[in-house]
Design a protein around this motif. Structure first.
Motif, PDB file in Angstrom:
ATOM      1  N   ALA A  21       0.827  -1.258   0.072  1.00  0.00           N
ATOM      2  CA  ALA A  21      -0.053   0.006   0.087  1.00  0.00           C
ATOM      3  C   ALA A  21       0.974   1.341  -0.056  1.00  0.00           C
ATOM      4  O   ALA A  21       0.623   2.341  -0.555  1.00  0.00           O
ATOM      5  CB  ALA A  21      -0.810   0.044   1.357  1.00  0.00           C
ATOM      6  N   LEU A  22       1.802   1.202   0.937  1.00  0.00           N
ATOM      7  CA  LEU A  22       2.934   2.423   0.820  1.00  0.00           C
ATOM      8  C   LEU A  22       3.566   2.786  -0.581  1.00  0.00           C
ATOM      9  O   LEU A  22       3.648   3.607  -0.989  1.00  0.00           O
ATOM     10  CB  LEU A  22       3.958   2.263   1.986  1.00  0.00           C
ATOM     11  N   ALA A  23       4.061   1.343  -1.026  1.00  0.00           N
ATOM     12  CA  ALA A  23       4.814   1.578  -2.238  1.00  0.00           C
ATOM     13  C   ALA A  23       3.890   2.115  -3.399  1.00  0.00           C
ATOM     14  O   ALA A  23       4.268   2.756  -4.154  1.00  0.00           O
ATOM     15  CB  ALA A  23       5.403   0.086  -2.461  1.00  0.00           C
ATOM     16  N   ASP A  24       2.683   1.575  -3.406  1.00  0.00           N
ATOM     17  CA  ASP A  24       1.914   2.099  -4.592  1.00  0.00           C
ATOM     18  C   ASP A  24       1.560   3.514  -4.428  1.00  0.00           C
ATOM     19  O   ASP A  24       1.467   4.271  -5.554  1.00  0.00           O
ATOM     20  CB  ASP A  24       0.402   1.339  -4.380  1.00  0.00           C
ATOM     21  N   ARG A  25       1.256   4.124  -3.010  1.00  0.00           N
ATOM     22  CA  ARG A  25       1.187   5.303  -3.176  1.00  0.00           C
ATOM     23  C   ARG A  25       2.424   6.255  -3.488  1.00  0.00           C
ATOM     24  O   ARG A  25       2.056   7.264  -4.070  1.00  0.00           O
ATOM     25  CB  ARG A  25       0.913   5.744  -1.377  1.00  0.00           C
ATOM     26  N   TYR A  26       3.672   5.759  -3.206  1.00  0.00           N
ATOM     27  CA  TYR A  26       4.771   6.575  -3.435  1.00  0.00           C
ATOM     28  C   TYR A  26       5.122   6.527  -4.801  1.00  0.00           C
ATOM     29  O   TYR A  26       5.666   7.382  -5.572  1.00  0.00           O
ATOM     30  CB  TYR A  26       5.979   6.247  -2.731  1.00  0.00           C
ATOM     31  N   CYS A  27       4.668   5.206  -5.354  1.00  0.00           N
ATOM     32  CA  CYS A  27       4.771   5.254  -6.786  1.00  0.00           C
ATOM     33  C   CYS A  27       3.895   6.192  -7.997  1.00  0.00           C
ATOM     34  O   CYS A  27       4.288   6.955  -8.608  1.00  0.00           O
ATOM     35  CB  CYS A  27       4.526   3.647  -7.467  1.00  0.00           C
ATOM     36  N   GLN A  28       2.533   6.035  -7.364  1.00  0.00           N
ATOM     37  CA  GLN A  28       1.663   7.170  -7.979  1.00  0.00           C
ATOM     38  C   GLN A  28       2.046   8.584  -7.781  1.00  0.00           C
ATOM     39  O   GLN A  28       2.049   9.373  -8.800  1.00  0.00           O
ATOM     40  CB  GLN A  28       0.341   6.811  -7.359  1.00  0.00           C
ATOM     41  N   GLN A  29       2.648   9.034  -6.683  1.00  0.00           N
ATOM     42  CA  GLN A  29       3.115  10.341  -6.183  1.00  0.00           C
ATOM     43  C   GLN A  29       4.350  10.552  -7.105  1.00  0.00           C
ATOM     44  O   GLN A  29       4.333  11.541  -7.814  1.00  0.00           O
ATOM     45  CB  GLN A  29       3.434  10.493  -4.820  1.00  0.00           C
ATOM     46  N   ALA A  30       5.179   9.583  -7.416  1.00  0.00           N
ATOM     47  CA  ALA A  30       6.373   9.864  -8.136  1.00  0.00           C
ATOM     48  C   ALA A  30       5.836  10.194  -9.593  1.00  0.00           C
ATOM     49  O   ALA A  30       6.703  10.792 -10.296  1.00  0.00           O
ATOM     50  CB  ALA A  30       7.214   8.828  -7.943  1.00  0.00           C
TER      51      ALA A  30
END
Length: 253
Positions: free
Chosen positions: A244-253
Motif C-alpha cells: 500500500a505504501l509502495a503503490d502510494r509513492y509510485c503514484q506520487q512519483a
C-alpha cells in the motif's frame, strides 16, 4: 455464555478489541465426519480383502491393497488433524481478534501486530488440489502464533485480517515516512525518497511498478523487472502495508 465463549470474551474486553464482528469455528467436526466416511470405506475394503484370502483370489487382493493402504493413511491423518483442531475458534473484532486453541486463548491487536503470510497452492497436472493457509502474527504479549486452516473458511478470515492490519497500520507508517523516517519490512526498506534492500536502492521517480512475481517482490525500472531481495514474500512482515505504501509513492512519483 459457555466456558469457551467466556474465555474468549474476557481477553477481548481486557485488550480493548472492540465490538465482535465474526466467528470462525473449528473444522474438527467436518474432519470427523469425513473420518467416519473413510472408516466405512476401509471396513468394506478390509472385508473384501478377507474374502479374497478365504476364496483364494490373490489377483483381486492385489487390486484392493493400494486403496486399503490409502484409506489407512487417511484414517491416521484425519484423526490427528481432528484431534489437533478440536475446540479451536477464531473471533474477529473491530480492533483485533482472538485465537482459541487447545484451551489457550491469544489476543491480537491489528495496530500492534506483524503478519507473515505463507499460503501455498498445491497443484496436480496444472489443477489446484488444495490451498494450505498459514498466517503468523504477534499477540499482545509479544509472542508469535501461527493461524492455519484449522478454522473454517480461511479464504475469508485470512484476507480480512490482512485488510484490517493494513487499515490500522498504514496511517502511522505513512506519517513516519512523510516525517523523513525509514521503515523496514524484513530485508526491504523504504523512505519517502527511495526503496531498497541492504545497500541497493531505487529512487521512487525511477520506479514504474512494484509487484509480487514467483513469490518475490520485484521492481520495474525502465521497463525491466529486478528483484530487490531474494527473500520470499512469506518472510516479509506486513506485506500488504508495504504494498500500500509502495503503490502510494509510485503514484506520487
Amino acid at each position: 455464555m459457555d466456558a469457551l465463549a467466556r474465555d474468549i470474551h474476557e481477553p477481548a474486553v481486557r485488550e480493548g478489541l472492540g465490538g465482535h464482528q465474526a466467528v470462525y469455528p473449528s473444522i474438527a467436526p467436518a474432519q470427523r465426519r469425513h473420518l467416519g466416511r473413510v472408516k466405512v470405506v476401509t471396513v468394506v475394503l478390509a472385508a473384501l480383502a478377507v474374502i479374497c484370502v478365504a476364496t483364494g483370489c490373490p489377483g483381486l487382493l492385489f487390486l484392493l491393497g493400494a486403496p486399503l493402504v490409502v484409506c489407512l493413511i487417511a484414517l491416521a491423518r484425519y484423526g490427528r488433524a481432528a484431534d489437533r483442531n478440536e475446540g479451536s475458534r477464531l473471533d474477529l473484532y473491530e480492533r483485533g481478534f482472538t485465537s482459541a486453541h487447545r484451551g489457550h486463548v491469544r489476543a491480537v491487536r491489528y495496530a500492534d501486530t506483524d503478519v507473515l503470510q505463507d499460503n501455498i497452492r498445491h497443484t496436480y497436472h496444472g489443477m489446484t488440489t488444495k490451498i494450505s493457509y498459514a498466517y503468523t502474527v504477534t499477540d499482545t504479549t509479544g509472542e508469535r502464533v501461527t493461524l492455519r486452516g484449522g478454522f473454517a473458511d480461511p479464504q475469508e478470515w485470512g484476507p480480512a485480517i490482512q485488510r484490517a492490519v493494513t487499515v490500522a497500520r498504514f496511517p502511522q507508517a505513512l506519517a513516519r515516512l512523510d516525517a523523513g523516517q525509514r521503515l523496514d519490512f524484513g530485508p526491504l526498506w523504504m523512505t519517502a525518497a527511495e526503496i531498497g534492500s541492504g545497500g541497493k536502492s531505487v529512487p521512487w521517480q525511477q520506479v514504474e511498478e512494484i509487484a509480487v512475481q514467483d513469490g518475490y517482490v520485484k521492481v520495474r525500472v525502465a521497463g525491466r523487472w529486478n528483484s530487490l531481495t531474494m527473500t520470499p514474500v512469506r518472510r516479509i512482515p506486513n506485506l500488504f502495508v508495504f504494498r500500500a505504501l509502495a503503490d502510494r509513492y509510485c503514484q506520487q512519483a
